[in-house]
Design an enzyme around this catalytic site. Structure first.
Site, mmCIF file in Angstrom:
data_model
loop_
_atom_site.group_PDB
_atom_site.id
_atom_site.type_symbol
_atom_site.label_atom_id
_atom_site.label_comp_id
_atom_site.label_asym_id
_atom_site.label_seq_id
_atom_site.Cartn_x
_atom_site.Cartn_y
_atom_site.Cartn_z
ATOM 1 N N GLU A 1 -1.401 -1.468 -5.344
ATOM 2 C CA GLU A 1 -2.474 -1.044 -5.269
ATOM 3 C C GLU A 1 -1.585 0.358 -6.679
ATOM 4 O O GLU A 1 -1.164 1.097 -6.532
ATOM 5 C CB GLU A 1 -3.426 0.190 -4.766
ATOM 6 N N ASP B 1 1.525 -1.181 0.153
ATOM 7 C CA ASP B 1 0.125 0.296 -0.464
ATOM 8 C C ASP B 1 0.389 1.197 0.131
ATOM 9 O O ASP B 1 1.598 1.828 1.228
ATOM 10 C CB ASP B 1 -0.642 0.240 1.422
ATOM 11 N N ASP C 1 -2.427 0.640 7.277
ATOM 12 C CA ASP C 1 -2.069 0.790 6.209
ATOM 13 C C ASP C 1 -1.388 -0.665 5.624
ATOM 14 O O ASP C 1 -1.032 -1.262 4.711
ATOM 15 C CB ASP C 1 -0.376 1.577 6.044
#
Length: 172
Positions: free
Chosen positions: A71, A12, A143
C-alpha cells in the site's frame, strides 16, 4: 509453481502490526499460499522497524516471491502517524531490494475498489471479499486480508493488462 505462475507478496504496512499475504497466480487465477501479521509491539521505534525488516526478509527467503505489492502512504490527519507508517513501509520494502523482486504500489482506495468495488469499503468488507475470491475456509485477520487484497489488486491489474495486450495484438 508452474513456469507461467507468479508468486506475489502483499504487504499492509503498520508500525505495530504489518499484514502479509502471499498468493500464486496460475493461468491468471489467484491461489492462496499463506498470510499473517508481523507484530512489532515491543521495544522502541527502531527496534520495531528492525522486527518488520527481519520478518519480511525471512518470509521472502522462505517463499521466494517475484513481486512485492505494498500500500502506498496515504495522508493521515496526524503527520506523526503518516511518518511512522512511511518508516514501516520502508522497512518492509528494504527487505526486498537485494533480491531482484519487482515492487508495485497501490493506494488503499485503489485496492479496495479492485477487490470490493468501493474505494471506501470497510475492513470487514475487504475480509469478506478476500475470503470469497480465494475460497478460504477461515477469514484472515483484517491486516492479513488487507495485504492479500493488495496482492489480488496486482493480479487484477495484471489480468487487465494481459487482456489489453491481446486485444491490441489481434486488432492490428
Amino acid at each position: 509453481m508452474t513456469k507461467k505462475s507468479q508468486r506475489v507478496f502483499g504487504v499492509d504496512p503498520g508500525s505495530r502490526k504489518t499484514g502479509f499475504g502471499i498468493i500464486d497466480i496460475n493461468n491468471n487465477k489467484p491461489f492462496y499460499v499463506t498470510s499473517g501479521v508481523i507484530k512489532s509491539l515491543k521495544g522502541d521505534f527502531p527496534e520495531r522497524l528492525e522486527t518488520i525488516f527481519k520478518s519480511v526478509s525471512s518470509l521472502i527467503a522462505e517463499y521466494q516471491p517475484k513481486i512485492i505489492v505494498i500500500e502506498s502512504v496515504f495522508v493521515h490527519k496526524n503527520a506523526g502517524s503518516a511518518l511512522k507508517l512511511g518508516h514501516a513501509r520502508a522497512a518492509a520494502l528494504c527487505a526486498s531490494f537485494d533480491r531482484g523482486i519487482k515492487v508495485f504500489e497501490y493506494a488503499p482506495r485503489e485496492i479496495k475498489k479492485a477487490i470490493v468495488g468501493n474505494g471506501a469499503a470497510t475492513k470487514e468488507q475487504v475480509q469478506h471479499m478476500v475470503t470469497a475470491i480465494l475460497d478460504l475456509s477461515v477469514k484472515p485477520s483484517e491486516d492479513a486480508a488487507d495485504a492479500i487484497a493488495a496482492a489480488l489488486c496486482y493480479s487484477n491489474q495484471r489480468n487487465l493488462t494481459n487482456s489489453l495486450k491481446k486485444i491490441k495484438v489481434s486488432g492490428r
